[in-house]
Scaffold this motif. Structure first.
Motif, mmCIF file in Angstrom:
data_model
loop_
_atom_site.group_PDB
_atom_site.id
_atom_site.type_symbol
_atom_site.label_atom_id
_atom_site.label_comp_id
_atom_site.label_asym_id
_atom_site.label_seq_id
_atom_site.Cartn_x
_atom_site.Cartn_y
_atom_site.Cartn_z
ATOM 1 N N SER A 109 0.870 -1.238 0.008
ATOM 2 C CA SER A 109 -0.004 0.114 -0.265
ATOM 3 C C SER A 109 0.869 1.126 -0.085
ATOM 4 O O SER A 109 0.495 2.364 -0.402
ATOM 5 C CB SER A 109 -0.792 0.149 1.151
ATOM 6 O OG SER A 109 -0.263 0.183 2.533
ATOM 7 N N GLN A 110 1.957 1.108 0.145
ATOM 8 C CA GLN A 110 2.966 2.199 0.332
ATOM 9 C C GLN A 110 3.247 2.632 -1.286
ATOM 10 O O GLN A 110 3.724 3.902 -1.397
ATOM 11 C CB GLN A 110 4.439 1.930 0.872
ATOM 12 C CG GLN A 110 4.331 1.457 2.344
ATOM 13 C CD GLN A 110 5.550 1.235 2.896
ATOM 14 O OE1 GLN A 110 6.574 1.895 3.003
ATOM 15 N NE2 GLN A 110 5.807 -0.229 3.306
ATOM 16 N N THR A 131 2.152 6.013 -2.723
ATOM 17 C CA THR A 131 2.007 6.862 -1.643
ATOM 18 C C THR A 131 3.282 7.625 -1.084
ATOM 19 O O THR A 131 3.757 8.394 -1.802
ATOM 20 C CB THR A 131 1.122 6.453 -0.490
ATOM 21 O OG1 THR A 131 1.525 5.068 -0.047
ATOM 22 C CG2 THR A 131 -0.207 5.995 -0.936
ATOM 23 N N SER A 132 3.773 6.746 -0.289
ATOM 24 C CA SER A 132 5.119 7.307 0.258
ATOM 25 C C SER A 132 6.316 6.744 -0.537
ATOM 26 O O SER A 132 7.406 7.203 -0.832
ATOM 27 C CB SER A 132 5.595 6.641 1.654
ATOM 28 O OG SER A 132 5.515 5.201 1.684
#
Length: 450
Positions: A31-32, A35-36
């Motif tokens: 899920s990163q 995003t990051s």
């Protein structure tokens, strides 16, 4: 408990343990991505002092006047000037951000320098590569002693690598477009006396069936490449064709056509540390693109990630007009090489006990945005730094994906080379694979006859 039961339990525990060691990342970890982390696993944010900017999607728009058919990509940063230079007078100041090979060249070769420019994170991808990378993150695994890539297709296999060998698989499978041609490339050597020699010239075709979304399966063709030599005269008419698979334990399938014999033959020696005839033996076969082929002879340690000065956005070098302007008597013309500060994965390869190779150790520096090996330090059997190498990267902003031209310096012999330099003929990219009929042994013979 019977002996058979104990055996089955032990086998199950071993399989489970192996699964933990080589498992893909969890959905929560993945899920990163986006995003990051960028969709291919690089850090989204810039660095603390702003010398590395945040990632904003890469450079995906050609400049005005770009002619795709010619394959020459104008430098989008032609108006920029170096921020500073690194040479013998200040190399120690920047030493923690230079490879050992870079420092050795600066100290050994008077006039060798790095012109450092503003950093641009230009690497961008087609959407299908990003989508498939996300799928690969939770499904890709390595089996068969880390020689079979499974559960990965048409994207970066390991966008969140946990081991050095996963980083190297990302390098092997990095996106470079589906199909491209360097119609009049050159391979150039500079000998110890400073003489520029043309090692080979010809047409280089490179394709990545791994990125064909219509194909599927775990044992698929990763890349196929063909070189049709037009020069020098002693090599005109020769041709070589290679096939590499996601299951690297299959080895490389290679064919060679020699005009004097008028036949195509299998070429099983085109692997590992066999001298590369394209560079007149100045490099090994697995030196191509700084590394290619099987990884079974080395232990691969993931050291971590560092900020380094590396060749990047080297449009002036890649598409220069004349080799005489590029290749100086001791090193590549520093006026034409752009260096930038980027984050790289550091992977250390150490020769396994009992295995044979001319290099005892190799340290690779892999770009976080493109997964391209941008530099390598290679050591001989005595542990002495021998052949540092660099890959000169450009973003193919008209199609997504990157192109890189690589070569090595020999610190002992005082020589260097560059292989598959496109020059003014450029690199022409297609959005689909060519017909499989053009990749048979018969087709190789037909194209090589002189």
């Amino acid at each position: 408990m019977t002996r058979l039961t104990r055996t089955l339990i032990a086998a199950s525990l071993l399989a489970a343990h192996a699964g933990v060691l080589h498992a893909a990342v969890t959905a929560e970890e993945a899920s990163q991505l986006g995003t990051s982390l960028t969709p291919v696993g690089a850090e989204m944010a810039g660095n603390a002092d702003g010398t590395i900017p945040a990632y904003t999607g890469g450079l995906n728009t050609p400049p005005p006047g770009f002619d795709k058919s010619k394959g020459i990509r104008p430098d989008p940063f032609a108006g920029e000037k170096p921020q500073f230079s690194i040479d013998a007078s200040n190399v120690d100041t920047y030493g923690d951000k230079l490879t050992e090979g870079t420092k050795a060249l600066i100290k050994k070769l008077p006039g060798y320098r790095l012109d450092v420019y503003p950093t641009h994170r230009t690497v961008g991808y087609p959407q299908f590569v990003l989508d498939n990378t996300l799928k690969n993150a939770t499904s890709a695994t390595l089996t068969n002693n880390d020689e079979t890539l499974k559960g990965a297709h048409a994207g970066v296999p390991f966008p969140m690598p946990k081991r050095g060998i996963e980083v190297m698989f990302n390098h092997l499978a990095r996106y470079q477009g589906l199909s491209w041609v360097a119609p009049k490339y050159g391979a150039y050597n500079v000998d110890a006396a400073g003489k520029l020699v043309t090692s080979t010239q010809g047409r280089w075709t490179y394709e990545m069936p791994y990125y064909d979304v219509s194909k599927s399966g775990d044992d698929i063709l990763l890349t196929r490449a063909r070189a049709n030599y037009t020069g020098p005269a002693r090599r005109a008419g020769e041709a070589v064709m290679t096939f590499d698979y996601t299951a690297t334990e299959r080895g490389r399938k290679a064919y060679q056509y020699l005009p004097g014999q008028r036949r195509v033959r299998l070429a099983p020696d085109l692997s590992y540390d066999t001298p590369n005839a394209s560079t007149s033996g100045m490099s090994t076969i697995d030196d191509i693109n700084l590394f290619n082929g099987r990884m079974d002879r080395f232990e691969w340690k993931l050291v971590g990630k560092k900020e380094m000065y590396v060749p990047y956005n080297t449009y002036r070098f890649t598409y220069a007009e004349k080799p005489e302007e590029v290749f100086g008597p001791k090193f590549i013309n520093p006026d034409l090489v752009r260096w930038e500060r980027h984050r790289v994965w550091v992977v250390e390869a150490t020769l396994k006990p009992g295995m044979r190779h001319i290099y005892s150790k190799r340290t690779y520096y892999i770009d976080e945005d493109s997964w391209t090996a941008l530099a390598v330090d290679q050591y001989d059997g005595r542990g002495q730094l021998w052949r540092p190498g660099f890959s000169y990267l450009t973003q193919m902003y008209d199609v997504g994906g990157t192109n890189s031209t690589a070569g090595h310096y020999d610190l002992i012999a005082g020589t260097y080379y560059i292989n598959v330099w496109p020059g003014k003929a450029g690199v022409v990219v297609a959005d689909k694979l060519t017909s499989d009929k053009g990749w048979t042994s018969d087709s190789l013979a037909g194209a090589g006859i002189r």
